[in-house]
Motif scaffolding. Structure first.
Motif, PDB file in Angstrom:
ATOM      1  N   LEU A 347       0.841  -1.201   0.000  1.00 15.88           N
ATOM      2  CA  LEU A 347       0.000   0.000   0.000  1.00 15.88           C
ATOM      3  C   LEU A 347       0.875   1.250   0.000  1.00 15.88           C
ATOM      4  O   LEU A 347       0.551   2.257  -0.629  1.00 15.88           O
ATOM      5  N   ILE A 348       2.002   1.156   0.720  1.00 19.41           N
ATOM      6  CA  ILE A 348       2.910   2.301   0.799  1.00 19.41           C
ATOM      7  C   ILE A 348       3.784   2.395  -0.447  1.00 19.41           C
ATOM      8  O   ILE A 348       3.927   3.453  -1.052  1.00 19.41           O
ATOM      9  N   SER A 349       4.362   1.259  -0.857  1.00 20.23           N
ATOM     10  CA  SER A 349       5.347   1.303  -1.944  1.00 20.23           C
ATOM     11  C   SER A 349       4.719   1.401  -3.328  1.00 20.23           C
ATOM     12  O   SER A 349       5.351   1.899  -4.258  1.00 20.23           O
ATOM     13  N   ARG A 350       3.449   0.969  -3.494  1.00 13.41           N
ATOM     14  CA  ARG A 350       2.862   0.952  -4.838  1.00 13.41           C
ATOM     15  C   ARG A 350       1.624   1.830  -4.997  1.00 13.41           C
ATOM     16  O   ARG A 350       1.292   2.225  -6.118  1.00 13.41           O
ATOM     17  N   GLU A 351       0.929   2.162  -3.922  1.00 14.35           N
ATOM     18  CA  GLU A 351      -0.289   2.952  -4.065  1.00 14.35           C
ATOM     19  C   GLU A 351      -0.115   4.398  -3.617  1.00 14.35           C
ATOM     20  O   GLU A 351      -0.928   5.259  -3.932  1.00 14.35           O
ATOM     21  N   LEU A 352       0.938   4.669  -2.877  1.00 12.74           N
ATOM     22  CA  LEU A 352       1.153   6.004  -2.335  1.00 12.74           C
ATOM     23  C   LEU A 352       1.931   6.873  -3.311  1.00 12.74           C
ATOM     24  O   LEU A 352       2.919   6.427  -3.897  1.00 12.74           O
ATOM     25  N   ASP A 353       1.482   8.110  -3.482  1.00 11.70           N
ATOM     26  CA  ASP A 353       2.264   9.104  -4.222  1.00 11.70           C
ATOM     27  C   ASP A 353       3.587   9.275  -3.488  1.00 11.70           C
ATOM     28  O   ASP A 353       3.610   9.618  -2.311  1.00 11.70           O
ATOM     29  N   PRO A 354       4.728   9.041  -4.157  1.00 11.69           N
ATOM     30  CA  PRO A 354       6.012   9.115  -3.445  1.00 11.69           C
ATOM     31  C   PRO A 354       6.331  10.503  -2.901  1.00 11.69           C
ATOM     32  O   PRO A 354       7.227  10.649  -2.073  1.00 11.69           O
ATOM     33  N   LEU A 355       5.603  11.519  -3.353  1.00 17.78           N
ATOM     34  CA  LEU A 355       5.818  12.873  -2.838  1.00 17.78           C
ATOM     35  C   LEU A 355       5.001  13.135  -1.583  1.00 17.78           C
ATOM     36  O   LEU A 355       5.091  14.204  -0.992  1.00 17.78           O
ATOM     37  N   GLN A 356       4.190  12.159  -1.182  1.00 16.29           N
ATOM     38  CA  GLN A 356       3.470  12.245   0.076  1.00 16.29           C
ATOM     39  C   GLN A 356       4.207  11.417   1.122  1.00 16.29           C
ATOM     40  O   GLN A 356       5.093  10.640   0.805  1.00 16.29           O
ATOM     41  N   SER A 357       3.811  11.584   2.369  1.00 20.79           N
ATOM     42  CA  SER A 357       4.483  10.876   3.462  1.00 20.79           C
ATOM     43  C   SER A 357       3.462  10.077   4.249  1.00 20.79           C
ATOM     44  O   SER A 357       2.553  10.654   4.864  1.00 20.79           O
ATOM     45  N   GLN A 358       3.589   8.753   4.197  1.00 21.78           N
ATOM     46  CA  GLN A 358       2.709   7.873   4.955  1.00 21.78           C
ATOM     47  C   GLN A 358       3.525   6.689   5.464  1.00 21.78           C
ATOM     48  O   GLN A 358       4.543   6.309   4.881  1.00 21.78           O
ATOM     49  N   VAL A 359       3.061   6.105   6.562  1.00 19.94           N
ATOM     50  CA  VAL A 359       3.707   4.939   7.161  1.00 19.94           C
ATOM     51  C   VAL A 359       2.639   3.936   7.565  1.00 19.94           C
ATOM     52  O   VAL A 359       1.602   4.311   8.120  1.00 19.94           O
ATOM     53  N   LEU A 360       2.912   2.675   7.284  1.00 22.71           N
ATOM     54  CA  LEU A 360       2.086   1.583   7.787  1.00 22.71           C
ATOM     55  C   LEU A 360       3.039   0.590   8.428  1.00 22.71           C
ATOM     56  O   LEU A 360       3.865  -0.011   7.740  1.00 22.71           O
ATOM     57  N   SER A 361       2.943   0.449   9.722  1.00 27.28           N
ATOM     58  CA  SER A 361       3.822  -0.471  10.440  1.00 27.28           C
ATOM     59  C   SER A 361       2.990  -1.534  11.159  1.00 27.28           C
ATOM     60  O   SER A 361       2.115  -1.199  11.961  1.00 27.28           O
ATOM     61  N   VAL A 362       3.273  -2.786  10.836  1.00 29.71           N
ATOM     62  CA  VAL A 362       2.722  -3.900  11.614  1.00 29.71           C
ATOM     63  C   VAL A 362       3.701  -4.146  12.747  1.00 29.71           C
ATOM     64  O   VAL A 362       4.862  -4.508  12.516  1.00 29.71           O
ATOM     65  N   VAL A 378      -4.819 -15.878  13.855  1.00 26.36           N
ATOM     66  CA  VAL A 378      -3.639 -15.043  14.080  1.00 26.36           C
ATOM     67  C   VAL A 378      -4.117 -13.598  14.208  1.00 26.36           C
ATOM     68  O   VAL A 378      -4.978 -13.145  13.447  1.00 26.36           O
ATOM     69  N   GLU A 379      -3.545 -12.902  15.170  1.00 29.18           N
ATOM     70  CA  GLU A 379      -3.883 -11.490  15.364  1.00 29.18           C
ATOM     71  C   GLU A 379      -2.630 -10.651  15.082  1.00 29.18           C
ATOM     72  O   GLU A 379      -1.521 -11.013  15.480  1.00 29.18           O
ATOM     73  N   LEU A 380      -2.807  -9.569  14.361  1.00 30.09           N
ATOM     74  CA  LEU A 380      -1.694  -8.657  14.101  1.00 30.09           C
ATOM     75  C   LEU A 380      -2.209  -7.224  14.217  1.00 30.09           C
ATOM     76  O   LEU A 380      -3.392  -6.956  14.030  1.00 30.09           O
ATOM     77  N   GLY A 381      -1.296  -6.338  14.580  1.00 30.40           N
ATOM     78  CA  GLY A 381      -1.709  -4.944  14.774  1.00 30.40           C
ATOM     79  C   GLY A 381      -0.577  -3.977  14.510  1.00 30.40           C
ATOM     80  O   GLY A 381       0.579  -4.370  14.342  1.00 30.40           O
ATOM     81  N   GLY A 382      -0.923  -2.716  14.465  1.00 30.70           N
ATOM     82  CA  GLY A 382       0.093  -1.699  14.207  1.00 30.70           C
ATOM     83  C   GLY A 382      -0.503  -0.317  14.122  1.00 30.70           C
ATOM     84  O   GLY A 382      -1.563  -0.025  14.700  1.00 30.70           O
ATOM     85  N   THR A 383       0.169   0.534  13.386  1.00 33.63           N
ATOM     86  CA  THR A 383      -0.229   1.936  13.324  1.00 33.63           C
ATOM     87  C   THR A 383      -0.171   2.449  11.893  1.00 33.63           C
ATOM     88  O   THR A 383       0.643   1.985  11.081  1.00 33.63           O
ATOM     89  N   LEU A 384      -1.010   3.431  11.594  1.00 32.77           N
ATOM     90  CA  LEU A 384      -1.031   4.129  10.311  1.00 32.77           C
ATOM     91  C   LEU A 384      -0.714   5.594  10.567  1.00 32.77           C
ATOM     92  O   LEU A 384      -1.229   6.189  11.515  1.00 32.77           O
ATOM     93  N   ARG A 385       0.098   6.177   9.713  1.00 34.33           N
ATOM     94  CA  ARG A 385       0.477   7.585   9.856  1.00 34.33           C
ATOM     95  C   ARG A 385       0.450   8.255   8.481  1.00 34.33           C
ATOM     96  O   ARG A 385       0.863   7.660   7.481  1.00 34.33           O
ATOM     97  N   SER A 386       0.013   9.512   8.453  1.00 31.95           N
ATOM     98  CA  SER A 386      -0.009  10.273   7.204  1.00 31.95           C
ATOM     99  C   SER A 386       0.046  11.757   7.526  1.00 31.95           C
ATOM    100  O   SER A 386      -0.529  12.209   8.522  1.00 31.95           O
TER     101      SER A 386
END
Length: 962
Positions: A347-362, A378-386
């Motif tokens: 989602l970050i490497s292929r869908e995000l405009d590289p001139l924008q700043s976003q983070v998805l961390s599991v 299985v449960e997984l979690g993390g944070t989204l930032r933009s």
């Protein structure tokens, strides 16, 4: 000795003649009138300098000022101001009336009305800040004791009972009212009239769940809780502000609300404070946060996006548990979860405009516990930032879609909880630009370690008489400047007019180039056409440079030297625009505007050639002459530093002595790195700076777009080859499958962007082709894949190149399993910064990998980074020719431009020239077969090139020429 003077009519008079004496008395009388008016003017709080009426009168008066002023130099003195006339001694100001008329005295009186209240206000502001800072420092011991008390007893979010009680007790001592409780432990104090305007100040009070490891006297006494983010200081500083405001409350022209907020750390305490009315009628709010990256005594501000929108998520993927020995009887959620983690990073490497700043961390994965049992979920979690709230909301939606989709692919069920009740999403922190300027303006240079810009620094010790003299001196400096402003206006309009007279010629040249486009290093006809036109203009050039390129030169041949550049090559593209001048070379098209670039530079060559005798002269100091009145504070600073201008005017009304313009007609910009070869062959010569322009379909014709700093990306290409062992598809155990290795490599490469890249940087890694095999029943012996790397820094590109190689190239080893385990262990130990992605992926799949960066065929391009000072020069020239509204701010683009090779040698600027015109279909992006260009831009580009060169030469004359 008597001094002979010439009045404006050319008459020579004696200093002691009766006429002089009479005029002296007349001047003194008028001066007395002016000085008598000063007390009233000085007490005025009116901001007359912003009045449209004054602006209008100023323009009318200054356009009428006698050019005679330009012949004189002002000399300061402690007890008087003198004028030094040509071939004369210093003369007191009181006899200057021999050389001016009453109209100028009227101008001076008007401008005194404008300048004196402004200067008085400036000094008041400095005195205000100095006094305020002194008062605050007197409370330092009290502030420290409060802060240390809070620090010793830190409290987590919504539990700040002791902190809240401590601050409220102090407010009670100060007789400051407040509303409590808000959002559990928060409260709002209020100081002032209770009437608008209302402004709010905010501090957060909560601590972190952190064990303090600093051993000092006031270490946290609450185990596992620490003020590790400076909230104890924030709270203390706002309490200190409350005391200062309360002491000065009779001077407050409005109301201040002081918001003491709980639960900033993960609890979104601000949202609850808002719901409970903490803002009241506030029209604006300010907050501050301690910053370890800048020294004490400084502040850091940033308009626009500053901090990210943030939220948290937890995903649950449910399958069917079972024994690990019988996976066919289970539905494996571990496999589904692993695929989900990989897919989320894309989602970050292929869908995000590289001139924008976003983070998805599991950040965590939990599932199962026994080594021989497939878990049921299985449960997984993390944070989204933009850095935009909208960006975070889009990420939230896509996370849900990816989790559910990947789970379904693996026969599982996926669900996502955004934890909004427990951790409410925080919107992006976006600073208001006007309020940000307000914060900047409040911090004058009151301490030795401040290094503010010159124009904001005003001495507070100027006595009224000296100040009046300074103002009068400023006026005498300013009047000639205002006359030059009008000359610059005339310069811009006359130059643009001259360029437009050549429009038909420019259009005809451009259309010939467009009809016969040529690829890189094959621009023979284009080069021949332009050189023939230069021959007609008697403009000399050096040819060939880099096969088909050449460099023309106009001017004195002496420094300063400035370069202008245009690219000539076309694209391997079939033109689909049906018009009279469509490309006649099949499969080749000027689809990027290089035909226009070349034509505009030729147009500049003609204009510069016509004006070559004045190239050594320029058109006025563009760094000092703008369309606005000279800033009083800046000029005051110049006076304080004893820097006094000498304005010399020659017979043409222009300034300077010498200069040279180099016009670089360059081949092979499109992938051929023609600029690098031009540089190697000496195209720049002794150039100190270089300018280039590129057509821009996003902004209208008649405008330009500029951007200081990184503008275009560093670019390179790569091809990777992964070799396995071919065989029949029915017997995979007898083969080494390169298709599987290549697929894993593609996925792993994307993680370089999503997991190794600083989200505040901009980089792109795109795999654009994969090629392997041909038969449906045969495993191929190798797979080849390739693509491009992009970064807004050259260093970033170099690092990407290295990491791609590490991901692809396989290490040789006799024992495959040993090689795999060694790679896995080293990956963990050495971390991502030294892991081997392509190398590792190929090795894991028993293949051998190699990478070719294609540097011989497609030389890597550095990043195009515009010099800030030169960018301002382009802005000033653009404003002069097109008006301030004609200068836009460009956007960063991840495309590459070999103009960057010139910038590695000398400072340079690449800017955009607008061609958008919906009426004629000039709306398509470059590299489109439908690309069409508004030819009205051609004379504008020619004039811009010319003006940029002329004004640059004038501004950079050797010191002996000024």
């Amino acid at each position: 000795m008597q001094t002979k003077l010439q009045d404006p009519n050319g008459e020579t008079v004696d200093q002691d003649s009766s006429m002089v004496q009479a005029k002296k008395q007349s001047w003194l009388s008028r001066a007395k009138t002016v000085l008598t008016s000063l007390p009233a003017l000085c007490s005025s709080e009116m901001k007359l300098y912003t009045s449209p009426l004054v602006t209008s009168l100023k323009s009318c008066l200054l356009r009428s000022v006698s050019p005679l002023f330009h012949k004189f130099v002002l000399v300061p003195s402690m007890d008087a101001v003198f004028i030094k006339a040509p071939n004369s001694n210093h003369l007191p100001l009181k006899i200057v009336y021999n050389m001016i008329n009453f109209y100028i005295c009227t101008t001076i009186l008007l401008l005194l009305w404008v300048s004196i209240p402004l200067s008085i206000q400036i000094n008041k502001d400095v005195e205000y800040v100095s006094t305020l800072l002194s008062a605050a420092k007197q409370d330092k011991d009290w502030l420290i004791s409060i802060r240390r008390n809070i620090h010793e007893y830190p409290e987590l979010g919504s539990k700040e009972y002791k902190t809240s009680d401590l601050i409220r007790n102090e407010l009670n001592k100060l007789n400051i009212s407040y509303i409590y409780p808000l959002a559990h432990t928060g409260f709002v104090a209020q100081i002032g009239t209770g009437l608008p305007p209302v402004v709010a100040l905010r501090a957060d009070m909560d601590a972190l769940p952190l064990q303090e490891l600093v051993e000092w006297e006031h270490k946290s006494k609450n185990d596992g809780v620490m003020h590790g983010c400076g909230h104890d200081a924030h709270t203390t500083m706002l309490l200190g502000a409350a005391k200062l405001l309360n002491q000065r409350k009779h001077n407050l022209k409005g109301t201040v609300r002081l918001i003491f907020q709980p639960n900033e750390e993960r609890g979104a305490g601000a949202s609850y404070m808002i719901k409970e009315g903490a803002l009241g009628g506030a029209e604006a709010i300010f907050g501050m946060h301690v910053d370890v990256t800048i020294p004490t005594g400084t502040i850091a501000t940033l308009p626009g996006p500053m901090m990210a929108a943030a939220c948290f998520f937890v995903a649950r993927i449910e399958g069917k548990g079972g024994h690990a020995a019988e996976p066919h009887k289970s539905v494996d959620p571990v496999l589904a979860a692993s695929s989900t983690v990989l897919a989320l990073q894309q989602l970050i490497s292929r869908e995000l405009d590289p001139l924008q700043s976003q983070v998805l961390s599991v950040t965590y994965v939990r599932g199962g516990g026994a080594l021989n049992v497939i878990p049921p979920y299985v449960e997984l979690g993390g944070t989204l930032r933009s850095l935009t709230t909208e960006g975070m909301q889009r990420l939230q939606q896509r996370v849900k879609e990816v989790v559910e989709g990947q789970a379904a692919v693996h026969r599982c069920k996926g669900s996502v909880d955004m934890k909004e009740d427990e951790f409410p999403p925080s919107p992006a922190t976006i600073n208001d630009e006007t309020l940000n300027k307000h914060v900047d303006q409040m911090f004058f240079p009151l301490e030795p370690h401040y290094t503010p810009p010159l124009q904001s620094h005003i001495l507070t010790t100027i006595n009224p008489l000296l100040q009046c003299k300074s103002i009068l001196l400023l006026l005498w400096v300013s009047i000639p400047l205002s006359t030059q402003i009008n000359k610059n206006d005339d310069y811009g309009s006359s130059l643009l007019s001259a360029a437009k007279q050549d429009k038909d010629w420019l259009v005809s040249i451009r259309r010939i180039i467009h009809e016969y486009p040529e690829l890189g290093f094959k621009e023979y006809k284009t080069s021949d056409l332009i050189r023939k036109e230069l021959d007609k203009l008697n403009v000399s050039y050096i040819y060939p440079v880099s096969h088909t390129g050449f460099v023309a030169q106009i001017g004195t041949g002496l420094p300063p030297v400035v370069a202008l550049r245009a690219d000539m090559d076309a694209l391997p593209l079939q033109e689909l625009v049906e018009w009279e001048h469509k490309s006649k070379n099949d499969g080749v098209m000027h689809g990027c505007g290089h035909d226009a670039h070349t034509t505009m530079l030729l147009g500049a060559a003609k204009l510069l050639s016509q004006r070559k005798d004045s190239l050594k002269l320029g058109c006025g100091r563009s760094d000092l002459f703008t369309n606005e009145w000279v800033d009083f504070r800046f000029m005051e600073s110049i006076i304080r530093l004893n820097i006094f201008m000498q304005y010399r005017e020659n017979d043409t009304g222009q300034m300077g002595e010498q200069g040279t313009v180099r016009l670089i007609f360059q081949p092979a910009e499109e992938g051929g790195a023609g600029a690098s070869y031009m540089v190697k062959e000496g195209a720049l010569g002794d150039a100190e700076a270089i300018f280039g322009m590129h057509v821009d379909f996003t902004i209208p014709t008649g405008t330009i777009g500029t951007l200081p700093g990184p503008m275009l990306a560093a670019v390179c290409f790569f091809v990777a080859r992964i070799e396995g062992k071919g065989g029949h598809a029915a017997e995979p155990q007898n083969s080494v499958d390169p298709v599987l290795a290549a697929s894993s490599t593609v996925l792993a490469l994307q993680q370089l962007i999503s997991r190794e890249l600083d989200p505040l940087q901009s980089q792109v890694l795109s795999v654009t082709y994969v090629k392997g095999g041909g038969a449906l029943n045969v495993i191929p012996p190798y797979v080849e894949l390739g693509g491009t790397l992009r970064s807004l820094t050259t260093e970033g590109l170099l690092r990407l190149q290295q990491r791609v190689k590490e991901h692809v190239i396989a290490r040789s080893s006799k024992e495959q399993i040993t090689r795999v385990l060694q790679w896995l262990v080293s990956s963990i130990i050495n971390s991502l910064s030294s892991s081997h992605v392509v190398e590792g992926q190929a090795a894991v799949h028993r293949c051998k990998g190699s990478v070719d960066m294609k540097e011989d065929e497609f030389p890597p391009y550095p990043a195009t980074i515009n010099d800030e000072t030169l960018n301002k020069h382009v802005d000033q020239v653009g404003s002069m020719l097109l008006g301030p509204e004609g200068v836009k701010v460009s956007n960063k683009v991840m495309a590459g431009e070999d103009f960057a090779f010139y910038q590695q040698v000398v400072p340079g600027v690449m800017f955009g020239i607008g061609i958008r015109n919906e009426g004629i279909g000039s709306v398509h992006s470059p590299h489109s077969p439908y690309f069409f260009l508004d030819e009205d831009a051609l004379p504008i580009g020619a004039a811009l090139h010319t003006a940029i060169a002329e004004t640059y030469l004038n501004d950079h004359q050797p010191s002996s020429a000024v």
